[in-house]
Scaffold this motif. Sequence first.
Motif, mmCIF file in Angstrom:
data_model
loop_
_atom_site.group_PDB
_atom_site.id
_atom_site.type_symbol
_atom_site.label_atom_id
_atom_site.label_comp_id
_atom_site.label_asym_id
_atom_site.label_seq_id
_atom_site.Cartn_x
_atom_site.Cartn_y
_atom_site.Cartn_z
ATOM 1 N N MET A 1 0.713 -1.383 -0.048
ATOM 2 C CA MET A 1 0.045 0.038 0.074
ATOM 3 C C MET A 1 0.730 1.131 -0.009
ATOM 4 S SD MET A 1 -3.186 0.775 2.508
ATOM 5 C CE MET A 1 -4.017 -0.267 2.095
ATOM 6 N N PRO A 2 0.775 2.035 -0.934
ATOM 7 C CA PRO A 2 1.831 3.307 -1.046
ATOM 8 C C PRO A 2 1.209 4.244 0.081
ATOM 9 C CG PRO A 2 0.412 2.976 -3.158
ATOM 10 C CD PRO A 2 0.250 2.182 -2.002
ATOM 11 N N ARG A 3 2.471 4.887 0.512
ATOM 12 C CA ARG A 3 2.025 5.989 1.651
ATOM 13 C C ARG A 3 2.651 7.325 1.367
ATOM 14 N NH1 ARG A 3 1.045 4.880 6.723
ATOM 15 N NH2 ARG A 3 1.903 6.496 8.444
ATOM 16 N N ILE A 4 1.754 8.261 1.351
ATOM 17 C CA ILE A 4 2.039 9.625 0.716
ATOM 18 C C ILE A 4 1.552 10.561 2.198
ATOM 19 C CG2 ILE A 4 1.693 11.548 -0.787
ATOM 20 C CD1 ILE A 4 0.915 9.458 -2.622
ATOM 21 N N LEU A 5 2.512 11.359 2.487
ATOM 22 C CA LEU A 5 2.231 12.149 3.537
ATOM 23 C C LEU A 5 1.798 11.461 4.795
ATOM 24 C CD1 LEU A 5 0.885 15.387 1.915
ATOM 25 C CD2 LEU A 5 3.180 14.859 2.492
ATOM 26 N N GLY A 6 2.255 10.364 4.969
ATOM 27 C CA GLY A 6 1.884 9.651 6.175
ATOM 28 C C GLY A 6 0.618 8.930 6.188
ATOM 29 N N VAL A 7 -0.112 8.842 4.981
ATOM 30 C CA VAL A 7 -1.358 8.466 4.634
ATOM 31 C C VAL A 7 -1.361 7.048 3.797
ATOM 32 C CG1 VAL A 7 -3.680 8.699 3.922
ATOM 33 C CG2 VAL A 7 -2.470 10.633 4.944
ATOM 34 N N ASP A 8 -1.868 5.919 4.024
ATOM 35 C CA ASP A 8 -1.749 4.839 3.436
ATOM 36 C C ASP A 8 -2.962 4.900 2.229
ATOM 37 O OD1 ASP A 8 0.461 3.499 4.372
ATOM 38 O OD2 ASP A 8 -1.033 2.638 5.891
ATOM 39 N N ILE A 9 -2.619 4.943 0.933
ATOM 40 C CA ILE A 9 -3.803 5.172 -0.059
ATOM 41 C C ILE A 9 -4.117 3.589 -0.430
ATOM 42 C CG2 ILE A 9 -3.080 7.605 -0.335
ATOM 43 C CD1 ILE A 9 -1.672 6.559 -3.096
ATOM 44 N N PRO A 10 -5.145 3.616 -0.859
ATOM 45 C CA PRO A 10 -5.643 2.232 -1.261
ATOM 46 C C PRO A 10 -5.018 1.686 -2.640
ATOM 47 C CG PRO A 10 -7.544 3.656 -0.857
ATOM 48 C CD PRO A 10 -6.411 4.374 -0.861
ATOM 49 N N ASN A 11 -4.529 0.711 -2.516
ATOM 50 C CA ASN A 11 -3.941 -0.267 -3.934
ATOM 51 C C ASN A 11 -4.794 -0.477 -4.943
ATOM 52 O OD1 ASN A 11 -1.311 -0.612 -2.829
ATOM 53 N ND2 ASN A 11 -1.991 -2.607 -1.756
ATOM 54 N N ASP A 12 -5.881 -0.699 -4.868
ATOM 55 C CA ASP A 12 -6.803 -1.232 -6.103
ATOM 56 C C ASP A 12 -7.617 -0.044 -6.583
ATOM 57 O OD1 ASP A 12 -5.794 -3.561 -5.538
ATOM 58 O OD2 ASP A 12 -7.362 -4.303 -4.121
ATOM 59 N N LYS A 13 -7.400 1.124 -6.255
ATOM 60 C CA LYS A 13 -8.323 2.268 -6.888
ATOM 61 C C LYS A 13 -7.509 3.005 -7.712
ATOM 62 C CE LYS A 13 -11.293 2.614 -2.921
ATOM 63 N NZ LYS A 13 -12.616 2.844 -2.676
ATOM 64 N N ARG A 14 -8.165 3.632 -8.418
ATOM 65 C CA ARG A 14 -7.505 4.630 -9.316
ATOM 66 C C ARG A 14 -6.883 5.727 -8.615
ATOM 67 N NH1 ARG A 14 -10.258 7.426 -13.543
ATOM 68 N NH2 ARG A 14 -11.863 8.015 -11.768
ATOM 69 N N LEU A 15 -5.652 6.283 -9.218
ATOM 70 C CA LEU A 15 -4.812 7.445 -8.239
ATOM 71 C C LEU A 15 -5.685 8.487 -8.025
ATOM 72 C CD1 LEU A 15 -2.132 8.078 -7.180
ATOM 73 C CD2 LEU A 15 -1.605 9.219 -9.559
ATOM 74 N N VAL A 16 -6.612 8.951 -9.042
ATOM 75 C CA VAL A 16 -7.378 10.259 -8.845
ATOM 76 C C VAL A 16 -8.480 9.724 -7.706
ATOM 77 C CG1 VAL A 16 -9.360 9.615 -10.419
ATOM 78 C CG2 VAL A 16 -8.489 11.885 -9.912
ATOM 79 N N SER A 40 -1.016 9.210 -15.131
ATOM 80 C CA SER A 40 -2.300 9.147 -15.321
ATOM 81 C C SER A 40 -3.188 8.993 -14.384
ATOM 82 C CB SER A 40 -2.277 8.032 -16.297
ATOM 83 O OG SER A 40 -3.605 7.401 -16.583
ATOM 84 N N PRO A 41 -4.267 9.842 -14.227
ATOM 85 C CA PRO A 41 -5.183 9.770 -13.337
ATOM 86 C C PRO A 41 -5.934 8.178 -13.028
ATOM 87 C CG PRO A 41 -6.098 11.103 -14.765
ATOM 88 C CD PRO A 41 -4.750 10.592 -15.272
ATOM 89 N N ASP A 42 -5.909 7.322 -14.360
ATOM 90 C CA ASP A 42 -6.292 5.944 -14.419
ATOM 91 C C ASP A 42 -5.357 4.924 -13.887
ATOM 92 O OD1 ASP A 42 -8.811 7.052 -15.406
ATOM 93 O OD2 ASP A 42 -7.806 6.914 -17.416
ATOM 94 N N ALA A 45 -3.152 2.790 -7.882
ATOM 95 C CA ALA A 45 -2.010 3.189 -6.907
ATOM 96 C C ALA A 45 -0.841 2.209 -6.583
ATOM 97 C CB ALA A 45 -2.698 3.481 -5.706
ATOM 98 N N ARG A 46 -1.265 1.037 -6.805
ATOM 99 C CA ARG A 46 -0.170 -0.070 -6.738
ATOM 100 C C ARG A 46 0.849 -0.277 -7.692
ATOM 101 N NH1 ARG A 46 -4.997 -3.646 -7.919
ATOM 102 N NH2 ARG A 46 -4.615 -3.831 -10.120
ATOM 103 N N ASP A 47 0.452 0.373 -8.826
ATOM 104 C CA ASP A 47 1.277 0.647 -10.002
ATOM 105 C C ASP A 47 2.135 1.427 -10.028
ATOM 106 O OD1 ASP A 47 0.248 -2.004 -10.868
ATOM 107 O OD2 ASP A 47 -1.228 -0.905 -12.134
ATOM 108 N N LEU A 48 2.474 2.444 -8.991
ATOM 109 C CA LEU A 48 3.023 3.698 -9.033
ATOM 110 C C LEU A 48 4.545 3.502 -8.800
ATOM 111 C CD1 LEU A 48 0.851 6.244 -6.898
ATOM 112 C CD2 LEU A 48 1.444 6.332 -9.170
ATOM 113 N N THR A 49 5.469 3.996 -9.416
ATOM 114 C CA THR A 49 6.847 3.702 -9.214
ATOM 115 C C THR A 49 7.196 4.648 -8.092
ATOM 116 O OG1 THR A 49 7.631 5.227 -10.660
ATOM 117 C CG2 THR A 49 7.345 3.250 -11.679
ATOM 118 N N GLU A 50 8.462 4.272 -7.601
ATOM 119 C CA GLU A 50 9.228 5.152 -6.302
ATOM 120 C C GLU A 50 9.314 6.752 -6.739
ATOM 121 O OE1 GLU A 50 9.489 4.468 -3.292
ATOM 122 O OE2 GLU A 50 8.548 2.465 -3.641
#
Length: 66
Positions: A1-16, A40-42, A45-50
């Motif tokens: 699960m990616p973490r941005i600004l101390g918040v875990d964002i959901p893996n399986d949803k679109r980034l937007v 891409s907003p589509d 989140a799990r596919d984001l690179t570092e």
Amino acid sequence: MPRILGVDIPNDKRLVISLRYIYGIGPFLAERLCEQTGISPDKRARDLTEDELAKLALLLDNEYVV
């Protein structure tokens, strides 16, 4: 699960959609973040690179107070 600004964002949803889990980010701001980082907003989140996560975190740290 990616973490941005101390918040875990959901893996399986679109980034937007996942970005909205961060306090202070709504639909408009989530779209703008995707545009400004060139991600891409589509993309799931799990596919984001570092590098993409770093771009988002840097933009949020410098531009927006959340």
